[in-house]
Design a protein around this motif. Structure first.
Motif, mmCIF file in Angstrom:
data_model
loop_
_atom_site.group_PDB
_atom_site.id
_atom_site.type_symbol
_atom_site.label_atom_id
_atom_site.label_comp_id
_atom_site.label_asym_id
_atom_site.label_seq_id
_atom_site.Cartn_x
_atom_site.Cartn_y
_atom_site.Cartn_z
ATOM 1 N N LEU A 52 0.810 -1.218 0.000
ATOM 2 C CA LEU A 52 0.000 0.000 0.000
ATOM 3 C C LEU A 52 0.849 1.275 0.000
ATOM 4 C CD1 LEU A 52 -2.865 1.211 0.093
ATOM 5 C CD2 LEU A 52 -2.708 1.116 2.589
ATOM 6 N N PRO A 53 1.927 1.383 0.785
ATOM 7 C CA PRO A 53 2.698 2.632 0.760
ATOM 8 C C PRO A 53 3.178 3.002 -0.642
ATOM 9 C CG PRO A 53 3.371 1.292 2.620
ATOM 10 C CD PRO A 53 2.466 0.438 1.794
ATOM 11 N N TRP A 54 3.564 1.998 -1.432
ATOM 12 C CA TRP A 54 4.043 2.283 -2.782
ATOM 13 C C TRP A 54 2.933 2.867 -3.647
ATOM 14 C CZ3 TRP A 54 8.728 2.606 -4.829
ATOM 15 C CH2 TRP A 54 8.846 2.636 -6.214
ATOM 16 N N VAL A 55 1.729 2.318 -3.518
ATOM 17 C CA VAL A 55 0.600 2.800 -4.321
ATOM 18 C C VAL A 55 0.180 4.198 -3.883
ATOM 19 C CG1 VAL A 55 -1.793 2.356 -4.958
ATOM 20 C CG2 VAL A 55 -0.183 0.457 -4.766
ATOM 21 N N LEU A 56 0.169 4.440 -2.583
ATOM 22 C CA LEU A 56 -0.273 5.746 -2.079
ATOM 23 C C LEU A 56 0.641 6.883 -2.517
ATOM 24 C CD1 LEU A 56 -1.419 4.900 1.568
ATOM 25 C CD2 LEU A 56 -2.825 5.164 -0.491
ATOM 26 N N ARG A 57 1.910 6.547 -2.830
ATOM 27 C CA ARG A 57 2.828 7.590 -3.292
ATOM 28 C C ARG A 57 2.301 8.299 -4.529
ATOM 29 N NH1 ARG A 57 7.583 5.903 -5.340
ATOM 30 N NH2 ARG A 57 9.053 7.353 -4.377
ATOM 31 N N GLY A 58 1.519 7.575 -5.345
ATOM 32 C CA GLY A 58 1.043 8.142 -6.599
ATOM 33 C C GLY A 58 -0.352 8.731 -6.546
ATOM 34 N N LEU A 59 -0.992 8.729 -5.376
ATOM 35 C CA LEU A 59 -2.349 9.258 -5.255
ATOM 36 C C LEU A 59 -2.320 10.669 -4.675
ATOM 37 C CD1 LEU A 59 -4.331 6.178 -3.865
ATOM 38 C CD2 LEU A 59 -4.059 6.914 -6.241
ATOM 39 N N PRO A 60 -3.021 11.604 -5.290
ATOM 40 C CA PRO A 60 -3.014 12.971 -4.758
ATOM 41 C C PRO A 60 -3.846 13.113 -3.487
ATOM 42 C CG PRO A 60 -4.470 12.806 -6.660
ATOM 43 C CD PRO A 60 -3.755 11.493 -6.557
#
Length: 374
Positions: A52-60
């Protein structure tokens, strides 16, 4: 390695029933799914790998408390799946995953630190659902408060940039698990002299070794060297599916003898396209390595496809239901969902306290032990 947690299963005194007896006799609902949910109330799922941390990096913007459609994992789905703890992996991009020093190593360190910072922000922003944890005791405290315990790791070995000082800094920031692969000192040839020193320092700190994705030679040497039990955070049975990250029966047996834990990933490429395929791997590993050596990893929020019936963490009760249908006893299910990972964390903490009284922080350098190869 001797199991340091024998006190969890004390021998009954004369005239006493074994501790398991009242647990086994607990009346359950007749409906298998309801029975699975009742079991998970006291022994929730400890999920061994999520990105999840990796995916959240790309969400505004995101809100994990209300629910977030852009990701697999949010607090409503964790609660629905009765998840009590998660290991959040600190991923590396493809161009640094094989780095071993230099610019690639520095990028790996930076990316790892950024994800640690993000995890802290996510936990702080969702105090009603999440709680940071480092030790087995803190995991229990989080569960007792109705929060999901968030543990940092695994991180990739390139994130050390070949430095034991960086390992100590990452541990001070909360890192609990490190994957031993992708470097010159943990390679297809196995652990180098510096790699062995990394494992010793991990034992001293209480950082658990993750051997998923490591070469067979690295796995065998680490099992021999490590005083603490290890994890394979995303490995299934190679005998059932010949994926490179899956383990042979020989390695599974060795892992079981060393009191390590194989955390079976819920991914179609490693276990198969259906929930029953995952259950087949769990059956096989329990039979080969023992019930104390198997646990679960959702591998959610990764590019991997998930088996039908297991699209996100809310589906864990359905997997437990399938295992109940297959005759798994409650004692083995509680080991699978919660107790095995807790035991590994407790043992690592215990051995770390003992090691720090005997061993100073290592000052070894790659150039000294391995001649600077990379």
């Amino acid at each position: 390695m001797a199991d340091l947690q024998n006190e969890l299963h004390p021998t009954a005194e004369a005239g006493e029933l074994p501790l398991e007896a009242p647990f086994e006799e607990t009346p359950y609902a007749c409906d298998p799914l309801e029975r699975a949910r009742e079991l998970l109330t006291d022994h929730p799922v400890a999920d061994g790998y999520g990105t999840l941390p990796w995916v959240l990096r790309g969400l505004p913007w995101y809100d994990l408390e209300l629910g977030e459609s852009a990701v697999d994992t949010d607090i409503p789905r964790l609660r629905e799946g009765q998840v009590g703890a998660v290991l959040w992996a600190l991923r590396l991009p493809g161009d640094t995953a094989e780095g071993a020093g230099g610019d690639a190593g520095r990028r790996a360190v930076a990316v790892t630190l950024e994800q640690i910072d993000l995890v802290r922000a996510v936990v702080d922003a969702h105090p009603e659902g999440l709680r940071a944890a480092r030790t087995a005791g803190q995991v229990i405290d989080a569960r007792n408060c109705g929060r999901v315990a968030v543990l940092l790791g695994p991180a990739g070995a390139p994130a050390l940039d070949d430095s034991l000082g960086v390992l100590r800094i990452l541990h001070s920031l909360g890192l609990r698990v490190l994957t031993l692969a992708g470097t010159s000192w943990a390679s297809e040839a196995g652990l180098s002299r510096f790699g062995e020193e990394v494992v010793r320092e991990m034992n001293r700190l209480g950082v658990v070794a993750d051997l998923s994705g490591a070469s067979d030679a690295t796995i065998v040497r680490t099992l021999t060297l490590s005083k603490a039990p290890v994890l394979c955070t995303r490995s299934a049975a190679r005998a059932l599916r010949p994926h490179p990250d899956n383990l042979s029966d020989e390695l599974l047996s060795a892992l079981g003898r060393a009191k390590g834990v194989c955390m079976v990933p819920l991914t179609a490429d490693q276990t198969g396209p259906a929930l029953t395929d995952v259950a087949d791997h769990l059956d096989h590993i329990r039979a080969v390595a023992g019930p104390h050596a198997v646990a679960l990893s959702g591998v959610y929020d990764s590019p991997a496809a998930h088996p039908e019936g297991l699209p996100d963490p809310s589906a864990y009760p359905h997997l437990v239901t399938e295992l109940l249908r297959r005759g798994w006893p409650d004692t083995d299910l509680t080991l699978l969902t919660w107790d095995n990972l807790q035991r590994v964390l407790r043992n690592a903490d215990f051995l770390s306290r003992a090691a720090r009284s005997r061993r100073e922080p290592s000052t070894a350098r790659l150039t000294e032990l391995d001649g600077g190869r990379g």
